[in-house]
Design an enzyme around this catalytic site. Structure first.
Site, PDB file in Angstrom:
ATOM      1  N   LEU A   1       0.765  -1.375  -0.073  1.00 28.11           N
ATOM      2  CA  LEU A   1       0.160   0.155   0.067  1.00 28.11           C
ATOM      3  C   LEU A   1       0.872   1.310  -0.095  1.00 28.11           C
ATOM      4  O   LEU A   1       0.422   2.434  -0.837  1.00 28.11           O
ATOM      5  CB  LEU A   1      -1.017   0.093   1.300  1.00 28.11           C
TER       6      LEU A   1
ATOM      7  N   ARG B   1      -8.721   0.237  -4.466  1.00 28.59           N
ATOM      8  CA  ARG B   1      -7.938  -1.239  -4.189  1.00 28.59           C
ATOM      9  C   ARG B   1      -8.241  -1.903  -2.805  1.00 28.59           C
ATOM     10  O   ARG B   1      -8.244  -2.955  -2.906  1.00 28.59           O
ATOM     11  CB  ARG B   1      -6.452  -0.499  -3.854  1.00 28.59           C
TER      12      ARG B   1
ATOM     13  N   HIS C   1      -1.000 -10.102  -2.269  1.00 28.44           N
ATOM     14  CA  HIS C   1       0.272 -10.337  -3.047  1.00 28.44           C
ATOM     15  C   HIS C   1       0.216 -11.976  -3.668  1.00 28.44           C
ATOM     16  O   HIS C   1       1.426 -12.454  -3.494  1.00 28.44           O
ATOM     17  CB  HIS C   1       1.435 -10.085  -2.540  1.00 28.44           C
TER      18      HIS C   1
ATOM     19  N   GLN D   1       1.465  -5.429  -9.008  1.00 29.92           N
ATOM     20  CA  GLN D   1       1.814  -5.447  -7.610  1.00 29.92           C
ATOM     21  C   GLN D   1       0.717  -6.034  -6.649  1.00 29.92           C
ATOM     22  O   GLN D   1       1.330  -6.959  -5.972  1.00 29.92           O
ATOM     23  CB  GLN D   1       1.877  -3.954  -7.020  1.00 29.92           C
TER      24      GLN D   1
END
Length: 293
Positions: free
Chosen positions: A89, A113, A196, A245
């Site tokens: 973040l 997000r 992730h 990412q």
């Protein structure tokens, strides 16, 4: 050369940003603007909410972003970075602080997000685990050996500390194997999400559209991005790396190594907590670190 780094999820605490709001007119105006953009008073949750309030991804991510970015903006002319980076973040905070994104656009993207990640989390039971004192290659090997579940390295935090991410059964099996292989600890984290990892693909697809339609500028200094730990200044490259990412590991160890190789001789953490200062010291104990909270 001075590097500024920005923390990610997990650094939040009740009361974060309250002193800024009460004692700096610029900060107060930005916090109020954020309340308007988000459509709820996030400041109430930051300053006087509960730990449970702040643990909600849709609150945590914009809260940490706001604390970090507003701190950087209140520094004014004292904020002169030679390079920046952010952990997960924190990469959005770094991009706004370095001028690649406006405050408003950065906050909107962080909020989208967070909500997209929350939805992805609810779709598949998943979690993360911290692995200590095992070589990166061994952790990668054990994760790759579990083929019927999703288990991947998610955060390369510092030498001897990796966070893995995946389905709950996959993480349970990986932890058993990692401990058997000699890990000092393989401890499941109190999160209900596999950040992730490939399980974030629905969030990545959703965020890609939002990032694609947002104006990115050339930053005032190189931004070392999570996906490849390389310095970037090209807006289109920054966009693509930011999209990638969500499903790729955070290569923080390599980012710090590369920033030092690029000339950084001091690191300043901007935002809540001191986690990144500790990680930098574990990469190179000779490097000067400080925090601005």
């Amino acid at each position: 050369m001075k590097a500024y780094v920005f923390p990610g999820q997990g650094a939040q605490f009740v009361g974060m940003g309250k002193d800024l709001y009460e004692n700096d007119a610029t900060a107060k105006a930005l916090f109020e603007k954020a309340n308007d953009i988000l459509g709820f008073r996030i400041t109430d949750l930051m300053f006087a909410g509960t730990d449970e309030d702040l643990r909600q991804t849709k609150v945590t991510q914009p809260a940490i972003f706001l604390h970090s970015v507003i701190l950087a903006k209140t520094m004014g002319e004292r904020f002169v970075p030679d390079m920046v980076a952010g952990h997960s973040l924190g990469e959005f905070s770094a991009l706004v602080a370095a001028g690649a994104l406006s405050f408003e656009d950065g906050l909107v993207l962080v909020s989208k997000r967070a909500r997209a990640m929350q939805k992805a989390c609810e779709a598949t039971p998943s979690t993360m685990a911290a692995v200590l004192a095992l070589p990166d290659e061994k952790v990668e090997e054990i994760c790759a050996g579990i083929t019927d579940e999703v288990v991947v390295p998610a955060n390369y935090n510092c030498p001897g500390q990796i966070v893995i991410s995946g389905t709950v059964p996959g993480i349970d099996r990986a932890c058993e194997s990692l401990l058997a292989a000699g890990a000092k600890r393989a401890l499941k984290l109190k999160v209900g999400s596999a950040f992730h990892s490939p399980l974030m693909e629905p969030a990545r697809a959703e965020l890609a559209e939002a990032i694609g339609s947002t104006l990115f500028n050339r930053p005032v200094c190189p931004v070392y991005q999570n996906v490849n730990a390389q310095p970037q200044t090209d807006p289109e490259t920054i966009k693509q790396n930011l999209i990638a990412q969500l499903t790729a590991p955070v290569r923080w160890t390599q980012s710090v190594i590369n920033m030092i190789a690029g000339g950084a001789d001091s690191f300043t953490e901007v935002g809540p907590g001191a986690v990144l200062q500790g990680l930098v010291k574990k990469v190179n104990k000779e490097i000067a670190t400080e925090g601005i909270q």
